[in-house]
Write a protein that holds these residues in place. Structure first.
Motif, PDB file in Angstrom:
ATOM      1  N   GLY A 102      -1.838  -9.051   6.535  1.00 19.41           N
ATOM      2  CA  GLY A 102      -2.810  -8.703   5.553  1.00 19.41           C
ATOM      3  C   GLY A 102      -3.192  -9.526   4.652  1.00 19.41           C
TER       4      GLY A 102
ATOM      5  N   PHE B 131      -5.631  -4.530   9.442  1.00 18.28           N
ATOM      6  CA  PHE B 131      -6.366  -3.562   8.623  1.00 18.28           C
ATOM      7  C   PHE B 131      -6.816  -2.193   9.466  1.00 18.28           C
ATOM      8  CE2 PHE B 131      -6.816  -7.655   6.603  1.00 18.28           C
ATOM      9  CZ  PHE B 131      -6.344  -7.242   5.126  1.00 18.28           C
TER      10      PHE B 131
ATOM     11  N   GLU C 154      -3.378  -9.403  11.231  1.00 16.34           N
ATOM     12  CA  GLU C 154      -4.784  -8.750  10.173  1.00 16.34           C
ATOM     13  C   GLU C 154      -4.590  -7.347  10.765  1.00 16.34           C
ATOM     14  OE1 GLU C 154      -5.839 -10.130   7.757  1.00 16.34           O
ATOM     15  OE2 GLU C 154      -6.231 -12.403   8.111  1.00 16.34           O
TER      16      GLU C 154
ATOM     17  N   SER D  57     -10.909  -1.064   6.271  1.00 16.39           N
ATOM     18  CA  SER D  57     -11.254  -2.179   6.365  1.00 16.39           C
ATOM     19  C   SER D  57     -10.849  -3.712   6.151  1.00 16.39           C
ATOM     20  CB  SER D  57     -13.009  -2.082   6.515  1.00 16.39           C
ATOM     21  OG  SER D  57     -13.280  -1.987   5.027  1.00 16.39           O
ATOM     22  N   PRO D  58     -11.303  -4.825   6.226  1.00 18.64           N
ATOM     23  CA  PRO D  58     -10.160  -5.987   5.700  1.00 18.64           C
ATOM     24  C   PRO D  58     -10.927  -6.027   4.280  1.00 18.64           C
ATOM     25  CG  PRO D  58     -11.258  -6.396   8.050  1.00 18.64           C
ATOM     26  CD  PRO D  58     -11.866  -5.124   7.677  1.00 18.64           C
ATOM     27  N   ASP D  59     -10.149  -6.826   3.805  1.00 17.93           N
ATOM     28  CA  ASP D  59     -10.096  -7.445   2.487  1.00 17.93           C
ATOM     29  C   ASP D  59      -9.624  -8.666   2.283  1.00 17.93           C
ATOM     30  OD1 ASP D  59      -7.481  -7.042   1.973  1.00 17.93           O
ATOM     31  OD2 ASP D  59      -7.968  -5.400   0.345  1.00 17.93           O
TER      32      ASP D  59
ATOM     33  N   TRP E 222       0.818  -1.178   0.143  1.00 18.73           N
ATOM     34  CA  TRP E 222       0.000  -0.026  -0.218  1.00 18.73           C
ATOM     35  C   TRP E 222       0.891   1.255  -0.070  1.00 18.73           C
ATOM     36  CZ3 TRP E 222      -5.111   0.654  -0.448  1.00 18.73           C
ATOM     37  CH2 TRP E 222      -5.827  -0.705  -0.360  1.00 18.73           C
TER      38      TRP E 222
END
Length: 282
Positions: free
Chosen positions: A132, A156, A154, A162-164, A85
């Protein structure tokens, strides 16, 4: 794009662009396809080109009849710290509005779908960080062996979004909703030992034994009746969202298919002759 004819023991077939953008090394080892994330300078964070290569590789592997198992690992001290990211949102490199909705269904989300849906057993070998998308890559594999000191995380919400990549689907099914809340809402980190205790992964091992344990499992899976194994994997996934009668129907259909294979005949012959079967994956 092909993966070779399976005749070479270690024939490199496909890589992403090298350099800071990272690479995915793909090679054949007999009937085993080995996938290595190779961006150690970024803890194997996945660039766009690396995710594209993973999707393309698994898409081809899904219909390669010469393959019988897939192994995924990372170069260096870490498995994968997720999607990159930072590079995606660097100054002057911000995507236009709606980029995530257009792109992710065909990239990160497609990657998780392929790992869970491909009719080949997938073994992930995890050391260091699995974060992630990297964590979900490990959770989506059929068998994940992690070093005792590995960390599944995780983060996020810690990063403000929010999670993906299947996190909210995988975690409750593997560890239960309470533990999924701990990992997704509170950002709780889980080491390799606790990940096994929670049902997140298959096994853990001291780091010095990790590679040998993963190799042993890959060899075992590659020697199994590949068609029947793939159909069983498919039925397990189907059963997560189906009722009993639907699952019974799927099992019956799969049974009809598997009983027509050469491996079925070999299994019966081996039973009659009181010997170990020699399955060919056909």
């Amino acid at each position: 794009m092909g993966l070779g004819n399976g005749s070479g023991r270690r024939a490199a077939t496909l890589t992403a662009d090298s350099g800071d953008d990272g690479a995915v090394h793909v090679e054949r080892d007999g009937a085993i396809l080995r996938i290595t994330l190779n961006r150690p300078q970024r803890r194997n964070a996945l660039s766009h080109s690396m995710i594209d290569t993973l999707v393309a590789t698994l898409s081809v592997a899904a219909y390669d009849d010469s393959l019988r198992a897939i192994g995924i690992t990372g170069t260096g001290e870490h498995f994968c710290t997720g999607a990159d990211w930072v590079a995606t949102n660097a100054a002057g490199n911000r995507p236009r509005t709606g980029d995530l909705v257009r792109r992710i269904p065909h990239t990160a989300h497609r990657l998780i779908e392929l790992i869970t849906g491909i009719q080949l057993p997938v073994v992930a070998s995890v050391r260091g960080w699995a974060v992630g998308l990297g964590a979900n890559l490990a959770l989506a594999a059929d068998f994940t062996i992690a070093a005792d000191t590995a960390t599944i995380w995780e983060p996020f919400l810690d990063r403000g979004f929010s999670p993906d990549s299947g996190a909210t689907w995988l975690l409750p099914r593997l560890a239960g909703i309470a533990r999924a809340r701990r990992m997704l809402l509170l950002g709780e980190k889980v080491d390799g030992i606790r990940a096994v205790d929670w049902g997140l992964i298959h096994d853990h091992a001291p780091e010095e034994e990790l590679d040998a344990r993963a190799e042993e499992l890959l060899a075992r899976l590659a020697a199994m009746p590949t068609v029947a194994l793939g159909l069983t994997k498919q039925a397990l996934a189907f059963g997560q969202q189906a009722g009993l009668s639907q699952s019974l129907d799927r099992e019956l259909s799969n049974l009809e298919l598997s009983c027509r294979t050469t491996d079925f005949k070999e299994g019966l012959a081996a039973f009659r002759e009181r010997r170990d079967p020699d399955f060919t994956g056909r």
